[in-house]
Design a protein around this motif. Structure first.
Motif, PDB file in Angstrom:
ATOM      1  N   ASN A  98      26.161 -63.198  51.180  1.00  0.00           N
ATOM      2  CA  ASN A  98      26.882 -63.701  50.195  1.00  0.00           C
ATOM      3  C   ASN A  98      26.958 -62.857  49.308  1.00  0.00           C
ATOM      4  O   ASN A  98      26.498 -63.072  47.712  1.00  0.00           O
ATOM      5  CB  ASN A  98      27.346 -64.783  49.349  1.00  0.00           C
ATOM      6  N   LYS A  99      27.840 -60.872  48.908  1.00  0.00           N
ATOM      7  CA  LYS A  99      27.474 -60.030  47.297  1.00  0.00           C
ATOM      8  C   LYS A  99      28.970 -60.387  46.350  1.00  0.00           C
ATOM      9  O   LYS A  99      28.614 -60.484  45.208  1.00  0.00           O
ATOM     10  CB  LYS A  99      27.784 -59.049  48.540  1.00  0.00           C
ATOM     11  N   CYS A 101      28.292 -63.710  45.295  1.00  0.00           N
ATOM     12  CA  CYS A 101      27.701 -64.795  44.844  1.00  0.00           C
ATOM     13  C   CYS A 101      26.778 -64.109  43.435  1.00  0.00           C
ATOM     14  O   CYS A 101      25.557 -63.365  44.448  1.00  0.00           O
ATOM     15  CB  CYS A 101      26.659 -65.912  45.779  1.00  0.00           C
ATOM     16  N   PRO A 102      26.518 -64.575  42.629  1.00  0.00           N
ATOM     17  CA  PRO A 102      25.392 -64.347  41.489  1.00  0.00           C
ATOM     18  C   PRO A 102      23.637 -64.639  42.241  1.00  0.00           C
ATOM     19  O   PRO A 102      23.028 -63.733  41.742  1.00  0.00           O
ATOM     20  CB  PRO A 102      25.202 -64.595  40.576  1.00  0.00           C
ATOM     21  N   GLY A 104      22.931 -64.655  45.970  1.00  0.00           N
ATOM     22  CA  GLY A 104      23.411 -63.802  46.780  1.00  0.00           C
ATOM     23  C   GLY A 104      23.480 -61.926  47.139  1.00  0.00           C
ATOM     24  O   GLY A 104      22.278 -61.750  48.043  1.00  0.00           O
ATOM     25  N   LYS A 105      24.072 -61.899  45.778  1.00  0.00           N
ATOM     26  CA  LYS A 105      23.820 -60.723  45.926  1.00  0.00           C
ATOM     27  C   LYS A 105      22.787 -59.911  44.810  1.00  0.00           C
ATOM     28  O   LYS A 105      22.452 -58.773  44.664  1.00  0.00           O
ATOM     29  CB  LYS A 105      25.104 -60.158  45.475  1.00  0.00           C
TER      30      LYS A 105
END
Length: 145
Positions: A98-99, A101-102, A104-105
């Motif tokens: 997830n881009k 989410c801190p 995830g990205k």
């Protein structure tokens, strides 16, 4: 994560071929009896090793022979021949973190270099061990040295 048994079976098969080359034909049935698997498993594995230039398979019941000196065949050669590693990468990264989410990205930036170093260390160690090394140890253990 676990490397499949194809890797250790391939080593087992090569040691059998080398050990018994003067006494027995290395057929898939013979090799399968040592490994204690179905001969179909051995035939598939031998095909992979043949494609990699590690063995020559003689059609029919001619058996199998090692295609080059055993001190030139490394564990990495065998691993590369029989393990299906996508794009040469040992670690498969999940495709779409997830881009927004801190974590995830940033997870690729955090892990990519570390995972590459881990794979490089494993490959370096595998390059340092040859079938000749394994064969020498085998001879000591079975008392044929």
């Amino acid at each position: 994560m676990q490397i499949s048994s194809r890797f250790t079976i391939a080593i087992h098969v090569l040691i059998c071929i080398e050990t018994f080359k003067k006494d027995k034909k290395a057929t898939s049935d013979f090799l399968a009896s040592s490994v204690n698997v179905n001969p179909v498993v051995i035939r598939r594995l031998l095909q992979q090793l043949k494609t990699a230039g590690i063995v020559n398979v003689i059609r029919g019941s001619g058996g199998t022979e090692i295609a080059k000196p055993i001190d030139e065949i490394t564990l990495l050669d065998i691993y590369n021949a029989v393990e299906s590693v996508e794009d040469g990468n040992l670690f498969h990264f999940h495709d779409n973190p997830n881009k927004f989410c801190p974590i995830g990205k940033n997870i690729h930036n955090i892990l990519d270099v570390r995972l590459d170093k881990i794979q490089e260390a494993m490959e370096k160690e595998m390059k340092s061990v040859t079938i000749a090394d394994i064969m020498n140890e085998t001879k000591k253990l079975i008392g044929t040295e």
